[in-house]
Design an enzyme around this catalytic site. Sequence first.
Site, PDB file in Angstrom:
ATOM      1  N   GLU A 264       0.861  -1.196   0.000  1.00  0.00           N
ATOM      2  CA  GLU A 264       0.000   0.000   0.000  1.00  0.00           C
ATOM      3  C   GLU A 264       0.888   1.235   0.000  1.00  0.00           C
ATOM      4  OE1 GLU A 264      -2.845  -0.164   3.224  1.00  0.00           O
ATOM      5  OE2 GLU A 264      -3.523  -2.154   2.651  1.00  0.00           O
ATOM      6  N   HIS A 283      -7.800   1.351   1.400  1.00  0.00           N
ATOM      7  CA  HIS A 283      -7.742   1.173   2.864  1.00  0.00           C
ATOM      8  C   HIS A 283      -8.609   2.224   3.591  1.00  0.00           C
ATOM      9  CE1 HIS A 283      -5.117  -0.642   6.262  1.00  0.00           C
ATOM     10  NE2 HIS A 283      -6.293  -0.279   6.725  1.00  0.00           N
TER      11      HIS A 283
END
Length: 308
Positions: A264, A283
């Site tokens: 990420e 997220h």
Amino acid sequence: MARVVITEFMDERAVDRLRARHDVLYDPKLVDDAPRLRDEAARADALIVRNRTQVRGELLAALDRCKVVGRLGVGLDNIDVGACEARGLPVIPATGANALSVAEYVIATAMALLRGAYLSTGEVTAGRWPRNALSNGREIGGKTLGLIGFGSIGQLTARLAQGLGMHVVAHDAMMDASHPAHAQSGVQALALSELIASADVISLHVPLVDGTRHLFDATRIAAMKPGAVLINSARGGVVDERAVAAALKSGHLGGAALDVFEAEPMPAGHVFDGCPNLILTPHVAGVTAEANERVSFMIADKVLERLS
Ligand SMILES: NC(=O)c1ccc[n+]([C@@H]2O[C@H](COP(=O)([O-])OP(=O)(O)OC[C@H]3O[C@@H](n4cnc5c(N)ncnc54)[C@H](O)[C@@H]3O)[C@@H](O)[C@H]2O)c1
């Protein structure tokens, strides 16, 4: 007056509550400046982080005078909790404060993926009217939801799903069928293999630890019902991303929603390019205006308590 260092975004009013009693450095970009982060950490009596600040190694070593680490969320995989405990540094997560946001994300994505009809705006405005193509969507009522991990988010998701007429089953490595959560919720406990074979929607709510890494690999995905839907709002790494992409492309998986990834931000040109019926979000399952407020005030109050 203590020095409180906040390295990622936090509700401003909760920051003000800390400022009323202490000297606060609030810099949501501090997480991206490792040398300055280490310098500031060395002066911190309390450190407040979200999920990107890695509280381990050099940063942890710099936290000489720190009395508490507050985590604006619940997953602790960015914190070396064992090493913190070994040096008597308590780590405080915002347990339960963003559970509703995640539970709603699961229900919303499950409905969108089963129905498959909500992304037709472009075709409708272009005059293509794809009514036949979108007439085979599935209802959520009467379907079986399999929850893997039956902690605070899993249990809340079960309540919402039951309200929509879903049959809910769960598997949790630490809870057998005699655990009171099952009797209280009416959610049946199943062995992992039974759950995988019977669920129309599988949603993951486990921490990322050695035992859950690639829990959903090609073999387990192949054991899911054809057309079933997989949702991962837990942690990247719990599913094997290549296996998910392959199962979507082959049509075995009827859809997937992923909020968390092995890397990420996810790099461009990923295996997910071109996958059908896939919802990817950055997220944010646990991040809403309301959850940010609850999480921030919970951590501000707990840190104030520790510093008093
Ligand atoms: N995407 C987001 O924005 C977001 C937000 C909040 C939480 N999360 C993640 O959601 C997950 C669950 O959060 P929670 O608050 O419900 O945690 P929790 O601790 O209340 O529940 C986790 C459950 O998983 C169970 N478990 C652990 N290992 C297991 C295994 N191998 N198989 C089955 N069950 C197992 C535990 O016994 C526990 O009951 C965490 O990974 C957290 O990081 C993500």
